[in-house]
Design a protein around this motif. Sequence first.
Motif, PDB file in Angstrom:
ATOM      1  N   ALA A  74      48.246 -28.146  72.896  1.00 46.60           N
ATOM      2  CA  ALA A  74      49.444 -28.263  72.069  1.00 46.60           C
ATOM      3  C   ALA A  74      49.377 -27.255  70.923  1.00 46.60           C
ATOM      4  O   ALA A  74      48.299 -26.976  70.380  1.00 46.60           O
ATOM      5  CB  ALA A  74      49.565 -29.679  71.512  1.00 46.60           C
ATOM      6  N   ILE A  75      50.527 -26.678  70.563  1.00 44.10           N
ATOM      7  CA  ILE A  75      50.604 -25.728  69.465  1.00 44.10           C
ATOM      8  C   ILE A  75      50.638 -26.514  68.148  1.00 44.10           C
ATOM      9  O   ILE A  75      51.645 -27.136  67.806  1.00 44.10           O
ATOM     10  CB  ILE A  75      51.843 -24.832  69.584  1.00 44.10           C
ATOM     11  CG1 ILE A  75      51.792 -24.021  70.886  1.00 44.10           C
ATOM     12  CG2 ILE A  75      51.964 -23.914  68.377  1.00 44.10           C
ATOM     13  CD1 ILE A  75      50.662 -23.018  70.943  1.00 44.10           C
TER      14      ILE A  75
ATOM     15  N   ILE B 294      42.107 -24.050  65.541  1.00 40.57           N
ATOM     16  CA  ILE B 294      41.189 -22.949  65.853  1.00 40.57           C
ATOM     17  C   ILE B 294      40.395 -23.307  67.100  1.00 40.57           C
ATOM     18  O   ILE B 294      39.868 -24.426  67.213  1.00 40.57           O
ATOM     19  CB  ILE B 294      40.219 -22.670  64.683  1.00 40.57           C
ATOM     20  CG1 ILE B 294      40.991 -22.248  63.435  1.00 40.57           C
ATOM     21  CG2 ILE B 294      39.221 -21.576  65.081  1.00 40.57           C
ATOM     22  CD1 ILE B 294      40.102 -22.055  62.223  1.00 40.57           C
ATOM     23  N   VAL B 295      40.305 -22.369  68.032  1.00 43.50           N
ATOM     24  CA  VAL B 295      39.472 -22.540  69.217  1.00 43.50           C
ATOM     25  C   VAL B 295      38.722 -21.243  69.477  1.00 43.50           C
ATOM     26  O   VAL B 295      39.096 -20.178  68.978  1.00 43.50           O
ATOM     27  CB  VAL B 295      40.303 -22.920  70.462  1.00 43.50           C
ATOM     28  CG1 VAL B 295      41.018 -24.248  70.273  1.00 43.50           C
ATOM     29  CG2 VAL B 295      41.290 -21.813  70.820  1.00 43.50           C
ATOM     30  N   GLN B 296      37.659 -21.340  70.264  1.00 38.04           N
ATOM     31  CA  GLN B 296      36.892 -20.162  70.671  1.00 38.04           C
ATOM     32  C   GLN B 296      36.933 -20.054  72.184  1.00 38.04           C
ATOM     33  O   GLN B 296      36.672 -21.019  72.896  1.00 38.04           O
ATOM     34  CB  GLN B 296      35.437 -20.254  70.199  1.00 38.04           C
ATOM     35  CG  GLN B 296      34.612 -19.008  70.556  1.00 38.04           C
ATOM     36  CD  GLN B 296      33.153 -19.140  70.151  1.00 38.04           C
ATOM     37  OE1 GLN B 296      32.732 -20.201  69.698  1.00 38.04           O
ATOM     38  NE2 GLN B 296      32.387 -18.089  70.311  1.00 38.04           N
TER      39      GLN B 296
ATOM     40  N   GLY C  55      53.415 -20.913  64.787  1.00 35.01           N
ATOM     41  CA  GLY C  55      53.770 -21.425  66.107  1.00 35.01           C
ATOM     42  C   GLY C  55      53.273 -20.626  67.279  1.00 35.01           C
ATOM     43  O   GLY C  55      53.751 -20.810  68.400  1.00 35.01           O
ATOM     44  N   ALA C  56      52.309 -19.711  67.069  1.00 35.28           N
ATOM     45  CA  ALA C  56      51.797 -18.891  68.161  1.00 35.28           C
ATOM     46  C   ALA C  56      50.298 -18.682  67.996  1.00 35.28           C
ATOM     47  O   ALA C  56      49.773 -18.663  66.877  1.00 35.28           O
ATOM     48  CB  ALA C  56      52.511 -17.550  68.219  1.00 35.28           C
ATOM     49  N   TRP C  57      49.590 -18.513  69.122  1.00 36.01           N
ATOM     50  CA  TRP C  57      48.162 -18.218  69.074  1.00 36.01           C
ATOM     51  C   TRP C  57      47.935 -16.790  68.597  1.00 36.01           C
ATOM     52  O   TRP C  57      48.597 -15.859  69.071  1.00 36.01           O
ATOM     53  CB  TRP C  57      47.533 -18.379  70.453  1.00 36.01           C
ATOM     54  CG  TRP C  57      47.397 -19.797  70.926  1.00 36.01           C
ATOM     55  CD1 TRP C  57      48.126 -20.423  71.895  1.00 36.01           C
ATOM     56  CD2 TRP C  57      46.472 -20.771  70.435  1.00 36.01           C
ATOM     57  NE1 TRP C  57      47.711 -21.720  72.038  1.00 36.01           N
ATOM     58  CE2 TRP C  57      46.689 -21.967  71.163  1.00 36.01           C
ATOM     59  CE3 TRP C  57      45.477 -20.759  69.455  1.00 36.01           C
ATOM     60  CZ2 TRP C  57      45.953 -23.125  70.949  1.00 36.01           C
ATOM     61  CZ3 TRP C  57      44.735 -21.907  69.237  1.00 36.01           C
ATOM     62  CH2 TRP C  57      44.973 -23.074  69.979  1.00 36.01           C
ATOM     63  N   VAL C  58      47.008 -16.596  67.673  1.00 37.66           N
ATOM     64  CA  VAL C  58      46.650 -15.270  67.165  1.00 37.66           C
ATOM     65  C   VAL C  58      45.149 -15.097  67.328  1.00 37.66           C
ATOM     66  O   VAL C  58      44.366 -15.973  66.955  1.00 37.66           O
ATOM     67  CB  VAL C  58      47.036 -15.109  65.676  1.00 37.66           C
ATOM     68  CG1 VAL C  58      46.575 -13.765  65.150  1.00 37.66           C
ATOM     69  CG2 VAL C  58      48.544 -15.264  65.496  1.00 37.66           C
ATOM     70  N   ASN C  59      44.747 -13.964  67.900  1.00 34.57           N
ATOM     71  CA  ASN C  59      43.332 -13.692  68.136  1.00 34.57           C
ATOM     72  C   ASN C  59      42.704 -13.116  66.872  1.00 34.57           C
ATOM     73  O   ASN C  59      43.210 -12.157  66.289  1.00 34.57           O
ATOM     74  CB  ASN C  59      43.184 -12.703  69.299  1.00 34.57           C
ATOM     75  CG  ASN C  59      41.761 -12.656  69.821  1.00 34.57           C
ATOM     76  OD1 ASN C  59      40.822 -12.533  69.058  1.00 34.57           O
ATOM     77  ND2 ASN C  59      41.617 -12.753  71.133  1.00 34.57           N
ATOM     78  N   LEU C  60      41.573 -13.690  66.450  1.00 33.44           N
ATOM     79  CA  LEU C  60      40.926 -13.270  65.208  1.00 33.44           C
ATOM     80  C   LEU C  60      39.736 -12.346  65.438  1.00 33.44           C
ATOM     81  O   LEU C  60      39.091 -11.952  64.475  1.00 33.44           O
ATOM     82  CB  LEU C  60      40.448 -14.509  64.430  1.00 33.44           C
ATOM     83  CG  LEU C  60      41.533 -15.487  63.969  1.00 33.44           C
ATOM     84  CD1 LEU C  60      40.894 -16.676  63.262  1.00 33.44           C
ATOM     85  CD2 LEU C  60      42.525 -14.793  63.052  1.00 33.44           C
ATOM     86  N   ASN C  61      39.422 -12.029  66.686  1.00 31.62           N
ATOM     87  CA  ASN C  61      38.246 -11.192  66.908  1.00 31.62           C
ATOM     88  C   ASN C  61      38.489  -9.777  66.405  1.00 31.62           C
ATOM     89  O   ASN C  61      39.613  -9.320  66.265  1.00 31.62           O
ATOM     90  CB  ASN C  61      37.825 -11.178  68.380  1.00 31.62           C
ATOM     91  CG  ASN C  61      38.869 -10.565  69.285  1.00 31.62           C
ATOM     92  OD1 ASN C  61      40.040 -10.830  69.121  1.00 31.62           O
ATOM     93  ND2 ASN C  61      38.439  -9.763  70.223  1.00 31.62           N
TER      94      ASN C  61
END
Length: 209
Positions: free
Chosen positions: A25-26, A31-33, A44-50
């Motif tokens: 769910a958004i 935070i997930v890895q 409202g959107a996934w953003v990559n932090l790498n």
Amino acid sequence: MTTTLNSAIKVQTDVITDAERLTYAIEEGSIVQTETGYWIVRSGAWVNLNSSDAQGLGWVRWDDDQYTSASKFTIAQDATETLPNNAATITSYLNTPTDLYNPTTQRVYGIKENDMYVATIVFTASAANANSTYGELKLEGGNGTPYERLAATIAFPKGNDVAHPFHYVFQYYVDADFVANGNFWTVTATGGAIQIWDCIMFIQRTQSR
């Protein structure tokens, strides 16, 4: 006595797959890895932090499965058609792959004005009359933009009805109109009909300021 304060909150997460992440769910701030790095939900959107995604750089590949060697896409003589790609399979190392291609409208986009991109177009094609038939692959917008200059000639030197593999690479930057309205890849058949299948599109965002 000087008090030293923590500058951050430490969070430990289990490693999941990107496929699993897309089923979550958004929820703002989650935070997930995954195997592609740490992801957080922002606006409202996934953003990559790498680190490789620090400026939103990355690439996306879209594979079409509608037109195959068993069911080819035909472009009639002297006709122009949009290069088909239903994005049945998407491989993405970019935060939001939909920013670059919409499989419903088949338009390609840029994320930000003056971004630099490299696009790779791959497909297999044949012509019943190879001597008189050729094609032209072109990026068009229909809105007066100069991207028609990104073009390549499709020839069939192996002969009639012989499958020819094609692989074209284009580098370009995007203007404001490209970002807002998009462009689309077209193929024009001249001198005879052309059949196309196994289409793949790859776009890499290489620079953004």
